[in-house]
Design a protein around this motif. Sequence first.
Motif, PDB file in Angstrom:
ATOM      1  N   SER A 155       0.770  -0.975   0.112  1.00  0.00           N
ATOM      2  CA  SER A 155      -0.446  -0.152  -0.150  1.00  0.00           C
ATOM      3  C   SER A 155       0.829   1.306   0.394  1.00  0.00           C
ATOM      4  N   ALA A 156       1.798   1.247   0.342  1.00  0.00           N
ATOM      5  CA  ALA A 156       2.993   2.708   1.203  1.00  0.00           C
ATOM      6  C   ALA A 156       3.071   2.556  -0.292  1.00  0.00           C
ATOM      7  N   ILE A 157       3.842   1.233  -1.241  1.00  0.00           N
ATOM      8  CA  ILE A 157       4.755   1.815  -2.321  1.00  0.00           C
ATOM      9  C   ILE A 157       3.618   2.387  -3.742  1.00  0.00           C
ATOM     10  N   SER A 158       1.955   1.637  -3.047  1.00  0.00           N
ATOM     11  CA  SER A 158       1.131   2.435  -4.310  1.00  0.00           C
ATOM     12  C   SER A 158       1.630   4.056  -3.934  1.00  0.00           C
ATOM     13  N   TYR A 159       1.254   4.515  -3.160  1.00  0.00           N
ATOM     14  CA  TYR A 159       1.387   5.995  -2.581  1.00  0.00           C
ATOM     15  C   TYR A 159       1.926   6.332  -2.834  1.00  0.00           C
ATOM     16  N   LEU A 160       3.062   6.287  -2.922  1.00  0.00           N
ATOM     17  CA  LEU A 160       4.080   7.012  -3.491  1.00  0.00           C
ATOM     18  C   LEU A 160       4.605   7.144  -5.024  1.00  0.00           C
ATOM     19  N   VAL A 161       4.316   5.565  -5.426  1.00  0.00           N
ATOM     20  CA  VAL A 161       4.323   5.782  -7.341  1.00  0.00           C
ATOM     21  C   VAL A 161       3.271   6.432  -7.630  1.00  0.00           C
ATOM     22  N   ASP A 162       2.072   6.261  -7.002  1.00  0.00           N
ATOM     23  CA  ASP A 162       1.261   7.195  -7.387  1.00  0.00           C
ATOM     24  C   ASP A 162       1.192   8.422  -7.698  1.00  0.00           C
ATOM     25  N   ILE A 163       1.886   8.759  -6.592  1.00  0.00           N
ATOM     26  CA  ILE A 163       2.084  10.633  -6.552  1.00  0.00           C
ATOM     27  C   ILE A 163       2.602  10.912  -7.640  1.00  0.00           C
ATOM     28  N   TYR A 164       3.855   9.968  -7.962  1.00  0.00           N
ATOM     29  CA  TYR A 164       5.247  10.613  -8.347  1.00  0.00           C
ATOM     30  C   TYR A 164       4.781  10.367 -10.214  1.00  0.00           C
ATOM     31  N   ARG A 165       3.747   9.384 -10.600  1.00  0.00           N
ATOM     32  CA  ARG A 165       3.333   8.747 -12.138  1.00  0.00           C
ATOM     33  C   ARG A 165       1.924  10.336 -11.776  1.00  0.00           C
ATOM     34  N   GLY A 166       1.612  11.070 -11.069  1.00  0.00           N
ATOM     35  CA  GLY A 166       0.889  11.856 -10.634  1.00  0.00           C
ATOM     36  C   GLY A 166      -0.840  11.645 -11.311  1.00  0.00           C
ATOM     37  N   ASP A 167      -0.550  10.513 -10.823  1.00  0.00           N
ATOM     38  CA  ASP A 167      -2.033   9.594 -10.599  1.00  0.00           C
ATOM     39  C   ASP A 167      -3.181   9.933  -9.254  1.00  0.00           C
ATOM     40  N   ILE A 191      -5.584  -5.245  -1.227  1.00  0.00           N
ATOM     41  CA  ILE A 191      -4.691  -3.766  -1.727  1.00  0.00           C
ATOM     42  C   ILE A 191      -5.418  -3.420  -2.685  1.00  0.00           C
ATOM     43  N   VAL A 192      -5.890  -2.381  -1.915  1.00  0.00           N
ATOM     44  CA  VAL A 192      -6.148  -1.185  -2.765  1.00  0.00           C
ATOM     45  C   VAL A 192      -5.271   0.242  -3.138  1.00  0.00           C
ATOM     46  N   LEU A 193      -5.418   0.690  -3.988  1.00  0.00           N
ATOM     47  CA  LEU A 193      -4.011   1.561  -4.723  1.00  0.00           C
ATOM     48  C   LEU A 193      -4.666   2.407  -3.866  1.00  0.00           C
ATOM     49  N   TRP A 194      -3.465   3.491  -4.163  1.00  0.00           N
ATOM     50  CA  TRP A 194      -3.871   4.947  -3.110  1.00  0.00           C
ATOM     51  C   TRP A 194      -4.747   5.528  -4.580  1.00  0.00           C
ATOM     52  N   LYS A 195      -4.020   5.746  -5.996  1.00  0.00           N
ATOM     53  CA  LYS A 195      -5.109   6.114  -6.449  1.00  0.00           C
ATOM     54  C   LYS A 195      -6.562   6.439  -6.330  1.00  0.00           C
ATOM     55  N   ASP A 196      -7.469   5.054  -6.292  1.00  0.00           N
ATOM     56  CA  ASP A 196      -8.230   4.569  -6.092  1.00  0.00           C
ATOM     57  C   ASP A 196      -8.705   4.932  -5.011  1.00  0.00           C
ATOM     58  N   PHE A 197      -8.344   4.597  -3.555  1.00  0.00           N
ATOM     59  CA  PHE A 197      -8.730   5.066  -1.963  1.00  0.00           C
ATOM     60  C   PHE A 197      -9.268   6.626  -2.104  1.00  0.00           C
ATOM     61  N   SER A 198      -7.630   7.399  -2.655  1.00  0.00           N
ATOM     62  CA  SER A 198      -7.907   9.396  -2.104  1.00  0.00           C
ATOM     63  C   SER A 198      -8.886   9.381  -2.884  1.00  0.00           C
ATOM     64  N   ASN A 199      -9.829   8.958  -4.029  1.00  0.00           N
ATOM     65  CA  ASN A 199     -10.535   9.542  -4.790  1.00  0.00           C
ATOM     66  C   ASN A 199     -12.158   9.749  -3.585  1.00  0.00           C
ATOM     67  N   GLN A 200     -12.306   8.699  -2.648  1.00  0.00           N
ATOM     68  CA  GLN A 200     -13.398   8.636  -1.860  1.00  0.00           C
ATOM     69  C   GLN A 200     -13.522   8.825  -0.525  1.00  0.00           C
ATOM     70  N   ILE A 201     -12.126   9.622   0.006  1.00  0.00           N
ATOM     71  CA  ILE A 201     -11.929  10.161   0.414  1.00  0.00           C
ATOM     72  C   ILE A 201     -13.168  11.257   1.227  1.00  0.00           C
ATOM     73  N   ASP A 202     -13.229  12.046  -0.039  1.00  0.00           N
ATOM     74  CA  ASP A 202     -13.868  13.383   0.217  1.00  0.00           C
ATOM     75  C   ASP A 202     -15.009  13.438  -0.807  1.00  0.00           C
ATOM     76  N   GLU A 203     -15.232  11.805  -1.488  1.00  0.00           N
ATOM     77  CA  GLU A 203     -16.598  11.957  -1.428  1.00  0.00           C
ATOM     78  C   GLU A 203     -17.640  10.829  -1.112  1.00  0.00           C
ATOM     79  N   ARG A 204     -16.915  10.118  -0.289  1.00  0.00           N
ATOM     80  CA  ARG A 204     -18.153   8.883   0.500  1.00  0.00           C
ATOM     81  C   ARG A 204     -19.395   9.813   0.741  1.00  0.00           C
ATOM     82  N   LYS A 205     -20.304   9.054   0.347  1.00  0.00           N
ATOM     83  CA  LYS A 205     -21.424   8.988   1.158  1.00  0.00           C
ATOM     84  C   LYS A 205     -21.851   7.593   0.867  1.00  0.00           C
ATOM     85  N   ILE A 206     -22.609   7.913   2.298  1.00  0.00           N
ATOM     86  CA  ILE A 206     -23.439   6.484   2.837  1.00  0.00           C
ATOM     87  C   ILE A 206     -24.816   6.573   2.846  1.00  0.00           C
TER      88      ILE A 206
END
Length: 494
Positions: A155-167, A191-206
């Motif tokens: 997960s941590a590697i996904s965090y760094l690589v997704d930031i580097y790639r601009g995803d 294993i949830v990728l950072w680019k998939d998780f980060s998009n939902q932090i502010d958009e999540r709705k119950i």
Amino acid sequence: MSFTTVTFIFVFFPISMALYYLVYFLEFKNKFKNLKKFRILDLTVIAISSIFYIWAIFDDIFRFYAYIFIVYLFGKIIEILKQKNKHLVVYEGERNKRISLAVPILALGVIFLVYTLVHFKYTGILARLYNFFFKSDIVAKNYIAPLGISFITFSAISYLVDIYRGDAKSGSLIDCALYLIFFPKVVSGPIVLWKDFSNQIDERKINIDLMTRGITKIMIGFSKKLILADTFGGLIATANGSIDIFTSWGVALLYMLQIYFDFSGYSDIVIGMSNMMGYSFFENFNFPYISLSITEFWRRWHISLGRWFREYIYFPLGGSRKGKKRSIINILIVFIITGVWHGAGWTYMLWGMINGICNAVERLVSKKNWYIKTPKFIKWLYAMSVTFFCWELFRFSDMTSFKNWIKIMFGVTTFDNIPYTWQYYFDRRIIFLAIIGIITSTVFGLPKIQNSYKKALEKKSLYIINQIIITAMFVISLLFMVNSNYSPFIYFQY
């Protein structure tokens, strides 16, 4: 703390969800705007996740906090360097090559993460390899690996690589902490990728639909785990020593079923809990035991792991873009790493190599006339036979134990005095549950059955009947949990 314990089901999870929903709905009240401004909801999840983690090993939480902060710093530095477009000039013959300054920072970050994983998980096997090749006698110190270190590392590697790639952007420290420590997935994924998780932090709705889907998913997951996987696991744990051939083959079959229902059940529980908190994660299993090849099997088994390896290992190595020969080499590299990631032993490495070789061979013959014309049943039989024996490699941590078991299976090793024959182990209950396991892991995954099931659920009456059946299975699974002394998730060790 395991999900399948009375404390978690009846105490920790209900209290956690009640607190989560309370804060969530207060955020929508105008007079509680500061709750959203100061990220109280996310801080609540981090606190809940920390308690969950502390429950297992108290000391690890402080190392985990430091780990999260270091990962966040690497991510933030990579993002800043990318934004400022800072470069290094590297001399290559007569040409100068410009390399982003973010590249060495990314490399340092990944090295740190991999070193941490190796330090805690692979020191022993590296020392044994060194002693074998250099005739030395180094004694490696044994370290207790932090809970979930393998999944956290990916997960941590996904965090760094997704930031580097601009995803994805790095987000705040709270975002990074929420991603890495999120309690449903922290121990064993998916294993949830950072680019998939980060998009939902502010958009999540119950909403009711997502909550209903989540509750259903949780109940199915508990049924898989407690009724099937744990029952099979309890028998496997007792069938040791002097056994007959039929018992050895039966145990191997039950392990094949156990590992599927154990891990797919766990994934269902995680996805369901995440749904109840407003997150949507991809499915992690798609009926892998109906696969017609090992390649297809790995598209259906532990899907999040396969996706991670494609995104961060296979594609960066060149994927299939550099010709067939390079593609084959890349596949073998990926599967060797897959084996090593699962465990520090020769059996895991061999397990990965066999799967890699099968994938590579299938890639070479996939367009051959004879392969295309091969009956589907033969392809399925081949794929399941390879999977069946590979799981036996996976089951044992050393080659000696594996060899001894295979000798029993093929009658090379026999015992004069067998205290319990296969009739003792495989009573009517086990046989019935094994048949249920085989049918639900194969027949239920066939496209026609799946389509018929989806159409049936469109009718309100059949949908209600379906929910009643699932609820009944969940109640039965709780009874199994109370009466069983076997409950560990297999993948917790990885």
